[in-house]
Design a protein around this motif. Structure first.
Motif, short mmCIF file in Angstrom:
data_model
loop_
_atom_site.label_atom_id
_atom_site.label_comp_id
_atom_site.label_asym_id
_atom_site.label_seq_id
_atom_site.Cartn_x
_atom_site.Cartn_y
_atom_site.Cartn_z
N ALA A 1 0.82 -1.21 0.00
CA ALA A 1 0.00 0.00 0.00
C ALA A 1 0.85 1.26 0.00
O ALA A 1 0.44 2.30 -0.48
N ASP A 2 2.09 1.18 0.58
CA ASP A 2 2.90 2.38 0.63
C ASP A 2 3.71 2.59 -0.65
O ASP A 2 4.48 3.53 -0.75
N LYS A 3 3.56 1.67 -1.60
CA LYS A 3 4.29 1.82 -2.87
C LYS A 3 3.30 1.67 -4.03
O LYS A 3 3.30 0.65 -4.72
N LYS B 1 18.51 5.30 -10.95
CA LYS B 1 19.66 5.37 -10.05
C LYS B 1 19.57 4.34 -8.92
O LYS B 1 20.60 3.95 -8.34
N LEU B 2 18.35 3.94 -8.57
CA LEU B 2 18.18 2.97 -7.50
C LEU B 2 18.72 1.60 -7.89
O LEU B 2 18.97 0.77 -7.03
N HIS B 3 18.81 1.35 -9.19
CA HIS B 3 19.16 0.00 -9.64
C HIS B 3 20.59 -0.01 -10.19
O HIS B 3 20.84 0.49 -11.28
N LYS B 4 21.49 -0.58 -9.43
CA LYS B 4 22.90 -0.61 -9.82
C LYS B 4 23.11 -1.39 -11.12
O LYS B 4 24.06 -1.15 -11.86
N GLU B 5 22.21 -2.37 -11.37
CA GLU B 5 22.42 -3.23 -12.54
C GLU B 5 22.21 -2.49 -13.87
O GLU B 5 22.66 -2.93 -14.91
N GLY C 1 5.14 10.07 -5.69
CA GLY C 1 5.76 8.90 -5.09
C GLY C 1 7.27 9.02 -5.09
O GLY C 1 7.99 8.03 -5.20
N CYS C 2 7.78 10.26 -4.99
CA CYS C 2 9.21 10.46 -5.18
C CYS C 2 9.93 10.76 -3.87
O CYS C 2 11.13 10.99 -3.87
N GLU C 3 9.19 10.77 -2.76
CA GLU C 3 9.80 11.21 -1.51
C GLU C 3 10.96 10.32 -1.07
O GLU C 3 11.87 10.77 -0.39
N ASP C 4 10.94 9.04 -1.48
CA ASP C 4 12.01 8.13 -1.04
C ASP C 4 13.12 7.99 -2.08
O ASP C 4 14.02 7.18 -1.93
#
Lengths: 335, 403, 332
Positions: free
Chosen positions: B73-75, B126-130, B389-392
């Motif tokens: 729910a939070d995503k 950027k979250l995904h190093k791959e 949904g960008c706060e994190d």
């Protein structure tokens, strides 16, 4: 123009000035009457002033554009200056939150003047046609402002800055109307001074003007600077009226040129009066209002606008050549 | 003399040309399956009606609005509504995800919604190093350029291609051609083909339009005068919003006195609203198909010296702030920008061979009186979209222009 | 100096002599294009890309087509001393008419319908400019408004469908060369032939150089301007057909989103044609179009911010024209 009746030359000028202006005054009267028939309450003071207030930015732009056009050039960058002005003002407030509105306004006017100066210098010193100079300037300004802000303005315009475009003096007279009157008066005064005459002469024939001692380049550069300043003023009014928007000035360059041409000013320079040009701006705004009041669908609005612009200018061209032919009977071909 | 020489060259030139035609003629056009053109034209007729109203899709969206989404729910950007999963084993990247080259053909960044969205997507990458390479081509709102962009990207060794089409109908052939070379993920506007691996979008325009209209039906007294402000005709998403609102208004006792196009121009909006107030005496409610000009509409009521009636907007900060400061009766349905995060996640799922929904329906939350405070974010720029949904995400809030 | 004394020099086809000189703006433009290509290749290579890859070449060439067709048409009117600001809306309407006609009828009727529409709009533009004596800027802006209203009143989005056979024009290629480039080449060759090798062409240069003198020396300037506008609109019609084949449908914003009106004028001027008319030509225009397309491709390869692109484009256009002005002054 009352002082100008003494010599035949200036008499001709009066006739020609009126001649180029007549269609636009007629058009304006027709539109205003049509609005009155559609909605009589339009002429209540409040609503009429609101109409003038709405027209103010375009009228000011038209006055600036007139100076450039009458000197034989174009300024396509004014719409971009308005957009840039509004966005930059918001950005400045974002960085310096407590700035006085006067400081920000002066900064905008200065910016407009600098852009105008650049336009003028590139056009005269580098001999780039003004259509291209100002088209390029339009791309540069829009691109630079949005590149800087990452695409959308991030600041807010505070109430005191917005007062000029939104609020009224003495509770009933919108500041924008006052600004509009002031710019109009200044433009009329300017055109009666030496500057106005040399500007007109430059547009009429650059060679003749240069041979008779006019500093053609300086006059043109000044016209561009004034157009830039007018655009910055319009930005202050537009930003005040409707707040931050990334498309505040979109299409205004064409509207301003249309307004000037509606006023019987000849593209290519040398002919037309600044009052008629501003009347052209009022006519355009009156046309939009009338179409809106008539409930004409948004789509057909532009069709009507196109037809009226062509018809009015065509009519003006026809009238003009007839009057001119009559006034200098010695011959000479109207061009 | 020159023209003559040219004529002499003509014959061998033509021969060469013909030879070249025979030997190396190739087409980047999508492969034509037998009878494709017949079925395509049927498709087209169906969408032509949908530009005004399509009952089945309308019913579906209204129903989806009440469905509880699957997922955390939070995503909300990884949630899905009634998913119909499909296998993606055929697209699994050999040798693992490391060194993934992701490509994105963007319609453009010509409005704040797309600007916020693109920042979301870049931060998600950027979250995904791959993901070692992320190529974005911007079509600047030009269909023709986007077609070339897609062609160019398919020749660049992308592992997966994300497309946000500028126009549904006109990008279809280019996407069809790309599908034969690389897994394609489409989001926001769709295309008229089911060749993309997944199509990501929120509930849709009908849901948006009806939420706003239902609110006015509830808040405005019967016979009240409604002003409908639309951006411009012809944009499918916006047409859907209006057609759903029209259904609601037609059923109600409200009187829609004016439907006007603002072209997203704040000054024009103010003029239109001011004229409407004086022409109709009063306006009892304002319906808007998008939020960009709602603050201008509010100001027009203030400048005319009348109370602001119930009004609808979108999740942009300036509107939310005006709503709270002026204690308006308002609602803000959204077309959430968090959907820009989902394509990156979907691409990685597909390359890992995980199942994804054939059509990835995202939830479409509404900002109401109750949750207004959650979405009004201090320090964010006025045109920022709250439902990002960008706060994190890394770089928040600075990258989004906030403090 | 009486106007009649000017007449012989006006009518004499100067272009034929100038063509061989190095000062011909077209030569300069193509040299500049070559420099831009080399620079682009260097920059892209240093950045780690491959400029001469097949996909990239195809992209550059096919990006030339639409703008090239419009710019060739625009050259014809600008040479004649006129201007056409209605091209963007004519493209939009053209794609819509093409796609709708082709959906119900054959490809041929679709092409004919678009060309008929183009002739009508070009004729209207020409007659308004010459008959009503409305300045070309305003006249064509007016037609643009009229077309816009017509489009917005009748279309609510993409419409029609182009048959698969017609899509070959937009998508097929021979090696790295898109077949659509042959459409551009054919149209440009025809325009080059008309402007440089026919009486009409000489009249166009004469009218653009000095309308008054041209008229006095017997050129039917009005008819020339009208025909130039029709030529321009026909080229625009061809661009609309190409875009329709590429898009697969008609789109109301096909011409306007890409700002073909201002872009085409920029390309023409970048190609060394004088905005006032009378000087320049189709060959230079194509060079200008190529420069813009190569710049676009380099920006694409480097993933330059789209807003920054506009800044560079603006600077390039102003700088190029300033250079021409310098050269012109020196050789004069």
């Amino acid at each position: 123009m009352t002082t100008a009746t003494s010599t035949p030359v200036s008499y001709k000028r009066v006739v020609s000035a009126l001649g180029t202006g007549i269609p636009v005054y007629a058009l304006l009267v027709v539109l205003l009457v049509a609005i009155a028939v559609t909605d009589p309450s339009f002429y209540e003071l409040d609503r009429f002033l609101a109409f003038v207030k709405r027209a103010a930015p375009l009228v000011i732009l038209a006055a600036g554009q007139y100076l450039v056009i009458v000197s034989g050039e174009f300024d396509l960058s004014v719409g971009a200056i308005v957009t840039a002005g509004v966005v930059v003002a918001a950005e400045l407030y974002g960085s310096f939150t407590d700035s006085h509105w006067l400081v920000i306004s002066l900064a905008l006017v200065l910016g407009g003047a600098i852009v105008g100066l650049a336009n003028g210098l590139i056009t005269t010193a580098l001999r780039v046609p003004s259509f291209i100079t100002t088209l390029g300037m339009m791309l540069i300004l829009e691109g630079a402002v949005f590149y800087w802000t990452g695409g959308s303005p991030t600041g807010v315009l505070p109430e005191d800055f917005r007062a000029l475009g939104r609020n009224s003096a003495f509770g009933w007279l919108p500041w924008a109307v006052l600004a509009c009157l002031a710019v109009g008066a200044f433009a009329v005064w300017l055109m009666r001074r030496d500057f106005g005459r040399t500007l007109m002469a430059t547009g009429d024939s650059e060679r003749t003007a240069a041979l008779s001692g006019v500093r053609v380049h300086r006059v043109r550069v000044l016209a561009f600077v004034l157009s830039g300043v007018a655009a910055a003023l319009a930005a202050i009014l537009v930003g005040g009226f409707s707040g931050v928007s990334a498309q505040a000035g979109r299409g205004l360059e064409f509207e301003a040129i249309t307004a000037v041409v509606l006023g019987g000013v000849v593209l290519g320079g040398g002919r037309g009066s600044v009052v008629a040009a501003m009347a052209g701006a009022f006519s355009l705004q009156a046309l939009f209002t009338l179409l809106n009041l008539q409930g004409v669908s948004g789509a057909l609005e532009s069709t009507v606008q196109g037809v009226i612009v062509i018809a009015a200018v065509g009519l003006g061209a026809a009238n003009w050549s007839r009057i001119r032919r009559r006034s200098n009977s010695s011959g000479g071909t109207p061009s | 003399m020159k023209p003559l020489r040219k004529h002499r060259l003509l014959a061998p030139g033509a021969a060469l040309f013909a030879a070249a035609l025979l030997t190396s003629c190739s087409s980047d056009a999508p492969p034509e399956s037998p009878g494709a053109s017949a079925s395509e034209s049927q498709d087209d007729k169906a969408t032509e009606q949908s530009k005004f109203f399509e009952q089945a899709e309308y019913d579906r969206q209204i129903k989806l609005a009440d469905v509880t989404p699957e997922g955390p729910a939070d995503k909300p950007w990884v949630q899905m509504l009634e998913p119909e999963m499909r296998d993606t084993a055929e697209f699994k990247k050999k040798g693992g995800l490391a060194g993934t080259h992701l490509c994105f053909s963007n319609a453009g960044v010509f409005n704040p919604w797309r600007q916020v969205g693109l920042k979301n997507m870049q931060a998600e990458v950027k979250l995904h190093k791959e993901i070692t390479k992320f190529t974005v081509l911007d079509a600047q709102g030009k269909d023709d350029k986007q077609i070339s962009d897609i062609e160019e990207l398919t020749g660049k060794g992308c592992d997966a291609l994300i497309v946000s089409p500028n126009t549904t109908a006109t990008l279809t052939p280019a996407v069809e051609a790309a599908c034969t070379k690389v897994p394609v993920i489409v989001f926001d506007r769709g295309v008229q083909t089911d060749c993309p691996v997944t199509f990501i979008n929120p509930i849709g325009g009908y849901g948006y339009g009806s939420v706003a209209a239902d609110f006015l039906v509830e808040k405005v007294k019967p016979k009240g005068k409604i002003l409908a402000l639309r951006i411009s005709p012809g944009v499918d998403v916006l047409e859907n919003r209006w057609s759903a609102a029209k259904v609601a208004f037609d059923k109600s006792e409200l009187d829609v006195v004016d439907i006007k196009f603002t072209e997203g121009d704040t000054a024009k909006t103010k003029s239109i609203v001011a004229d409407a107030i004086s022409r109709h005496g009063q306006i009892d409610g304002v319906w808007m198909d998008a939020g960009a000009t709602s603050v201008a509409a509010i100001e027009a009521f203030e400048d005319a010296g009348v109370d602001v009636p119930p009004i609808t907007g979108e999740d942009q900060q300036d509107f939310l702030k005006a709503w709270k400061d002026k204690k308006l009766t308002a609602i803000a349905p959204t077309y959430p920008t968090f959907q820009w995060r989902t394509p990156v996640i979907a691409a990685l799922d597909i390359l890992a061979g995980k199942q994804v929904p054939k059509e990835w329906k995202l939830p479409q939350p509404t900002v109401t009186e109750e949750n207004l405070d959650d979405y009004l974010q201090e320090g964010m720029p006025p045109l920022h979209y709250a439902m990002c949904g960008c706060e994190d995400l890394p770089g928040f809030p600075k990258e989004w222009g906030g403090k | 100096m009486t106007p009649t004394a000017l007449a012989p020099s006006v009518l004499k086809p100067e272009p034929a002599r100038r063509r061989t000189k190095l000062t011909d703006p077209a030569v300069g433009v193509w040299l500049a294009a070559a420099v831009v290509i080399v620079l682009g290749w260097l920059i892209v290579t240093i950045d780690g890309g491959s400029f001469f890859a097949r996909a990239n070449l195809t992209t550059i060439l096919s990006n030339c087509v639409a703008l090239g067709l419009v710019a060739v048409g625009q050259s014809a009117v600008i040479l004649t001393g006129s201007l056409d600001l209605s091209v963007a809306y004519l493209i939009s309407l053209g794609t819509l008419v093409a796609a709708e006609t082709m959906q119900d009828g054959s490809v041929v009727t679709g092409i004919l319908a678009v060309l008929a529409l183009s002739i009508a709009v070009g004729l209207a533009n020409g007659l308004i400019v010459t008959g009503l004596k409305v300045n070309a800027f305003i006249a064509t802006l007016g037609t643009a408004f009229i077309l816009r209203g017509w489009i917005e009143d009748n279309y609510t989005g993409p419409a029609g469908q182009v048959p698969a056979s017609f899509r070959h024009l937009g998508y097929d290629r021979i090696g790295p060369i898109p077949v659509s480039i042959f459409l551009l080449a054919a149209v440009a060759a025809a325009a080059w032939f008309i402007t440089r090798r026919t009486r009409l062409g000489h009249h166009m240069y004469a009218t653009g150089g000095d309308e008054h003198a041209a008229r006095l020396s017997g050129v039917r300037t009005r008819r020339t301007v009208v025909i130039a506008h029709i030529i321009c609109s026909l080229c625009v019609g061809a661009a609309a057909l190409f875009l329709a084949s590429r898009l697969g449908a008609g789109a109301p914003w096909a011409g306007t989103e890409a700002r073909y009106d201002l872009e085409s004028i920029a390309a023409v001027v970048l190609g060394g044609t004088a905005l006032a008319g009378g000087r320049g030509g189709v060959a230079g225009t194509l060079g200008g179009v190529l420069i813009l397309a190569v710049l676009d491709s380099v920006f694409n390869q480097l993933s330059v911010d789209p807003f920054f692109k506009n800044v560079v484009r603006g600077v390039v256009i102003i700088a190029a024209v300033a250079l021409y002005a310098r050269r012109g002054r020196r050789s004069a």
